[in-house]
Each structure stands twice: as structure tokens, then as C-alpha cells.
Design an enzyme around this catalytic site. Structure first.
Site, PDB file in Angstrom:
ATOM      1  CE  LYS A 279      -4.265   1.700   2.065  1.00 20.99           C
ATOM      2  NZ  LYS A 279      -5.297   1.488   3.085  1.00 20.99           N
ATOM      3  CD  GLU A 367     -18.955  -0.067   9.937  1.00 22.51           C
ATOM      4  OE1 GLU A 367     -18.096   0.599   9.346  1.00 22.51           O
ATOM      5  OE2 GLU A 367     -19.377  -1.170   9.519  1.00 22.51           O
ATOM      6  NE  ARG A 395     -22.050  -1.087   5.540  1.00 23.96           N
ATOM      7  CZ  ARG A 395     -21.128  -1.688   4.795  1.00 23.96           C
ATOM      8  NH1 ARG A 395     -19.854  -1.496   5.053  1.00 23.96           N
ATOM      9  NH2 ARG A 395     -21.457  -2.503   3.824  1.00 23.96           N
TER      10      ARG A 395
END
Length: 619
Positions: A279, A367, A395
Site C-alpha cells: 500500500k 460496525e 450499517r
């Protein structure tokens, strides 16, 4: 090939491997140069350059469907599909979206802004293709952090059961936004490469004759191959979902990627291609980032890596203010704990984690799990604080309602990035939380206008034995050196009378309250300004006083009107004036019983309706 000359991905199919490598270098330079000016998602896009090039080399968009989980790492895809000339408008009004956008290009077949949707979407496309007897490839690119999301695991389970042809590119960079955590991450790290398996598979297919004897021999060798596969790659997560697996492969080696993608393309049924990437590759500050600082960036100086915009000395971000207040409370109460679903850096909880490592919990991109876990922690005697972006809290609505509200559990929810967030668009605007939370019984919902009120609301929240939400926006506000705490009466508003003869009443909340007051003073106006710091419950006594003044009332809210503060005010006004008679279930949970008995108990049966009509008709 010049980047600005690319109008269609088919143009790269005739390039040599060396030319593709040069193109990858040029794209990285292009991304760094442009994102340093506009801001955006840098690290994830730098890490996926070669993967995206190889995808467009092997597959044919828009016929083949390419779905990027979350969608924030689709910048390279945008470049290769002819949108490079628009990058100066990235994330600006009427400009290029920071995510896949169906209205932007036929090459964008799916839209997302939240994690873990790509696999369900890919399976949906595969089903549509097969039912309609069409012929195209479906490719989903999903990162290691998103794979741990519950929705991804649900999709993997169904994909393994349905066995439809599709390709899952698992982009493994050992980091999502914050450092990955949990059992799925540990399972992933156990996956190992099997060159013997891959070469054996290809050799068997190529060399065996295509007759009965060859088919029987292939079955025998396939059985041996599967045993080798299972032993050499430690029966990884994907095999447990009944999915075939290739990899891992170097995600920055274009020839290797092309080879493995072509093999996956020939495969029948679902297959996972495990790709390892770095990354932030190509930009040292992003490469060295271990906490997610370079995941999403504002404009920055390329040479130094420093942001071009710095906060004034006397200001802090709202996230930092809440975090500072939480730390002070945690110093005084050992039961205070903090929870985040993979947003430790964004929610500024890293300092809390360092000071109280045993009281900090990053549960990954989950979540729903975070809210329910917090509820049980509160029943166990702890005082949890959960920090979740407004957009992502959607969510966890079921858990907020069913697990916190219904059981009336004392969990404090910090709703970060509430209101308009701007650049990230529809999927991230935090404008719905007031509306969808106001209907939940037992829940308290608030927003501070300044840092002092933020500290006081936080203190009040931990002194309260109910679910308590504090929403706060993206951005910053002025702070004082000293943090002190005072209780605020639940549901109370603040009234500011400006001038001697007020001509109107403005009801608002958050940082806009002080801005409104400043503007009124600046223009020598006479008005009443109300700081409606609680959306639920509202200050009914003050509302009654304001209605009696017989002045025009303006409710100024920066979130959706339906179900928002104005709805709460209008509901109460109608309750007083009784112009419209409303029969419905009040602000509580309905217990068990027959439907008939419950309708009667809640006064929503037809007898109650006509009794109400008769009563008011007589008046």
C-alpha cells in the site's frame, strides 16, 4: 503511451510488458502529482496500479464487469477508461467522483462507498448473466480489511454454494485503513504459495489426451493435486468456503498478474486470486505509513509530505476534542473504554490507545459487531464509548435499535463526520443519522455548538444510564487549554436574545449557532437564537415559550429535513395546537401479545380512531 492519450482500455492490450511497466510508473507519478493538489485516496491507488493494468489487459471492460470494493481505489481504472483529463476536478462539484460512478462512465458497473459490498454485487451480476444466458466475466477486487466484514463472509458463503463463474481478486496489503485485526486476518496470513500445485495443474491439462483414458487419468491426478493443494497452502479461508484458489502472486509484477488472471479466466466456477501488494507503493511517506495517515489525504507538499493546510494554533478537529475529553474521563474512571470499527486514526483515538492499551478495542470494519459488543460490555460493568462515522453508523441501525435502544443500555456513541462531509459524495454525507435515530426509544441524541459544550455533553453522557449519542462534524473549532466538565440537563436548549425587539426566532444546532449569532450582531439585527443541542428529547418548555411569542420561526438545519429537528418541532407544535390528530405508536417498544390486544393497548385499533373522531367532533 501518454496517459492523456488513453481514451479506452483496449488501447493498452497491444503494449509490450516493458511498455506496461513504464505505464505503471507514469500512472504513479500522475497520481501523486494530482492528488497532492486535490486530495483524495492516495495509498490504496498507488498499491493497485499493476493489478488494474493487468485486469484491463486480460479482461474487456465494459463488457466484463469490474467491481472495486468500496470504490476509493478505482483512480487507476478511471485513468485507463479515458478520464485522466478530468483529474483536476477530482471530488469537486460537478467533477470526477472519488469512487466508481455509474453516471460517469459505462466502465463503472457498480457504486459503493462502504466496505464489503463487492462480493455480493459480483454474485448478483453472475446470476443475472447466467439467468439471461449471456457471456461475460465478473471480477471483484476486495482488500484484506474489507474481507473481514460480515457482509463479505455472507457473500463468500453463498458464492461457494452457488459455484457460479466469477473471479475474486484478493488484494492483500496487510492493511486496510488502520492495521487489520482479528481471526480472519490471522487466517489470511497463514496462506502460502504452492508453485508445485500450479505447475502440476497446468501440466496435467496440457499433456493428457482428450479421450476416456485421459479423463480417468485426469480425475486421479486431480485428486492428488487437491491433496497437495490442501497440504501446501494450509487449507486457507477460501477453501473452507468451497472456493478454488490461486496465489499468492506479486501484485506489482505485471507479467505474473497477467498470467494468473488468464488462468483464472479459463477456470469454471468461482476462484480467488490472492495478490500481495504494498500500500502506498512509489511514495515513501505513504509506504512507511502504519496507521492509515495516507489513506485519505488533503492537498500536500510532495517533497515533505506535509499538508498544505494547517490548523490555527487555537483550533482542533472535533474528533480530537472528543478524544481529549474521553481521555480525561478515562483517567478518572477505569471502566471507561473506547471502541472503533477500524477508524482509530480518523477518529483520533490513537492517543487513547497508547495511554490505555487494555481499554481500547479496534474490532475491524464491523460496525454492527462494535455496537452489540459495546452493549454487552456495558452490561458487564464497563462504560463503552464507540466512535463511528455517521455514514457508517447506518450499517448498525439494527443494533442501535434492537440491542442498545430496546435494552436501554448505557453506551455512548460518538457520531463522527456528522452532516455534510463534502468531497466523498453521496455515500459519505452524514445527513441521515438524526432522522433514523430519532425513532429509537430510550435513545438520547445531541450535538454541541462548541468545544466546551462537547466536553459537557460527553460528561453528561457518561453520567446517564441510557444510550447517548453525540454527533459532531468534520472540521475544527476553537479550543481552550483547560478541560472542565459540567452536567447539562437532558433535553435542554439554550436561548440567546439579541437586540431589544426581536423580529424572528432561529432554531439551529452545532457550530452554526455561533455563526448565526455573529452574523446577527454584525448586521445589528434583533432576533432570538436557540441552540437546539438535543434532537431527542427536545426542550418542550422552551418550544412552548417560543410558540407563545407569535414570531416567525426558522429552523435552520444542515441535515435532511425529513425526520430531522424541524420534524421534531412541528410534531410538538401540532401536539399543542392539535390541528392534525395523530394516532400511532408512541415513543416506546411494544411488548408481546396478540395483534388485536396490542392495537387496543396502543390505541391504534379502529374503535380508538372513531372514538377520537367523535370526541373532537363534539368539541
Amino acid at each position: 503511451m501518454q496517459i492523456y492519450d488513453i481514451k479506452d482500455p483496449s488501447q493498452i492490450k497491444n503494449l509490450s510488458m516493458k511498455q506496461l511497466d513504464v505505464l505503471a510508473q507514469d500512472i504513479r507519478h500522475f497520481l501523486i502529482q494530482n492528488i497532492s493538489k486535490t486530495g483524495g485516496h492516495l495509498s490504496s491507488n498507488l498499491g493497485i496500479v499493476e493489478i488494474t493494468i493487468a485486469m484491463h489487459y486480460v479482461f474487456s471492460s465494459p463488457k466484463d464487469k469490474m467491481i472495486f470494493d468500496v470504490g476509493h481505489q478505482s483512480y487507476v481504472h478511471k485513468i485507463l477508461t479515458g478520464r485522466s483529463t478530468k483529474f483536476a476536478t477530482l471530488r469537486k462539484l460537478n467533477g470526477l467522483s472519488g469512487y466508481q460512478k455509474r453516471s460517469e462512465s459505462p466502465h463503472d458497473c457498480w457504486e459503493a462507498g462502504h466496505s464489503s459490498t463487492s462480493l455480493s454485487a459480483a454474485l448478483g451480476y453472475a446470476i443475472a448473466r447466467d439467468v439471461q444466458h449471456q457471456n461475460y466475466e465478473v471480477i471483484a477486487v476486495i482488500g484484506d480489511g474489507a474481507l473481514a466484514g460480515g457482509m463479505s463472509l455472507e457473500a463468500l458463503n453463498d458464492i461457494g454454494a452457488q459455484k457460479r463463474k466469477m473471479i475474486i481478486i484478493f488484494n492483500d496489503n496487510a492493511m486496510s485503513i488502520s492495521k487489520n485485526r482479528g481471526g480472519v486476518e490471522k487466517r489470511i496470513t497463514s496462506i502460502r504459495s504452492s508453485h508445485l500445485y500450479r505447475s502440476m495443474k497446468n501440466d496435467i491439462k496440457v499433456t493428457l489426451p482428450h479421450n476416456k483414458m485421459g479423463d480417468e487419468t485426469l480425475k486421479v491426478f486431480s485428486s492428488i493435486r487437491d491433496r497437495i493443494k490442501s497440504g501446501l497452502i494450509d487449507a486457507p479461508l477460501f477453501q473452507e468456503f468451497n472456493l478454488d484458489y490461486l496465489g499468492p502472486v506479486d501484485g506489482h509484477n505485471i507479467p505474473a498478474l497477467i498470467k494468473v488472471f488468464e488462468a483464472a479466466k479459463e477456470h469454471d466456477g468461482p476462484i480467488v486470486v490472492h495478490v500481495r501488494t504494498k500500500k502506498g507503493k512509489g511514495y515513501r511517506y505513504a509506504e512507511q505509513d502504519k496507521i492509515g495517515q495516507w489513506h485519505g489525504v488533503s492537498p500536500f507538499n510532495i517533497q515533505t509530505g506535509q499538508p498544505l493546510m494547517k490548523l490555527p494554533i487555537n483550533e482542533k478537529t472535533w474528533s480530537n476534542i472528543i478524544s481529549d475529553g474521553l481521555i480525561e474521563l478515562a483517567k478518572k474512571n477505569k471502566d471507561v473504554v473506547a471502541i472503533t470499527p477500524a477508524m482509530a486514526q480518523g477518529s483520533k483515538l490513537l492517543k487513547f490507545a497508547k495511554l490505555f492499551p487494555d481499554r481500547f478495542f479496534d474490532c475491524g470494519i464491523a460496525e454492527e459487531h462494535a455496537i452489540t459488543m459495546a452493549g454487552a460490555m456495558s452490561l458487564g460493568g464497563l462504560r463503552p464509548f464507540v466512535s463511528i462515522y455517521s455514514s457508517f453508523l447506518q450499517r448498525a441501525y439494527d443494533q442501535m435499535n434492537h440491542d442498545l435502544g430496546r435494552m436501554d443500555l448505557p453506551v455512548v456513541i460518538g457520531i463522527d463526520r456528522a452532516g455534510l462531509v463534502g468531497d466523498d459524495g453521496e455515500t459519505h454525507q452524514g445527513v441521515f443519522d438524526i432522522s433514523f435515530l430519532r425513532s429509537i426509544p430510550n435513545l438520547i441524541l445531541s450535538q454541541p455548538k462548541d468545544a466546551k459544550e462537547a466536553y459537557d455533553l460527553l460528561y453528561t453522557a457518561f453520567a446517564t444510564k441510557h444510550p447517548f449519542c453525540i454527533r459532531y462534524p468534520r472540521g475544527q473549532t476553537a479550543v481552550t487549554d483547560k478541560i472542565d466538565f459540567h452536567l447539562i440537563s437532558i433535553g435542554s436548549w439554550e436561548r440567546f436574545d439579541i437586540g431589544s425587539d426581536p423580529k424572528a426566532i432561529i432554531i439551529s444546532y452545532g457550530p452554526d449557532v455561533d455563526r448565526i449569532i455573529h452574523t446577527i450582531h454584525e448586521n445589528n439585527l434583533s432576533m432570538i437564537v436557540v441552540n437546539a443541542r438535543f434532537f431527542k428529547p427536545i426542550d418542550q418548555e422552551m418550544c412552548k415559550e417560543l410558540f407563545n411569542l407569535d414570531l416567525p420561526i426558522y429552523v435552520y438545519e444542515t441535515d435532511v429535513k425529513i425526520g430531522g429537528l424541524s420534524s421534531a418541532v412541528l410534531e410538538y407544535q401540532n401536539e399543542i395546537e392539535n390541528h392534525i390528530h395523530i394516532l400511532g405508536i408512541d415513543d416506546h417498544y411494544v411488548q408481546h401479545g396478540s395483534i388485536r390486544s396490542l392495537r387496543k393497548k396502543e390505541h391504534i385499533d379502529l374503535e380508538s380512531l372513531f372514538r377520537e373522531i367523535e370526541r373532537y367532533g363534539q368539541d
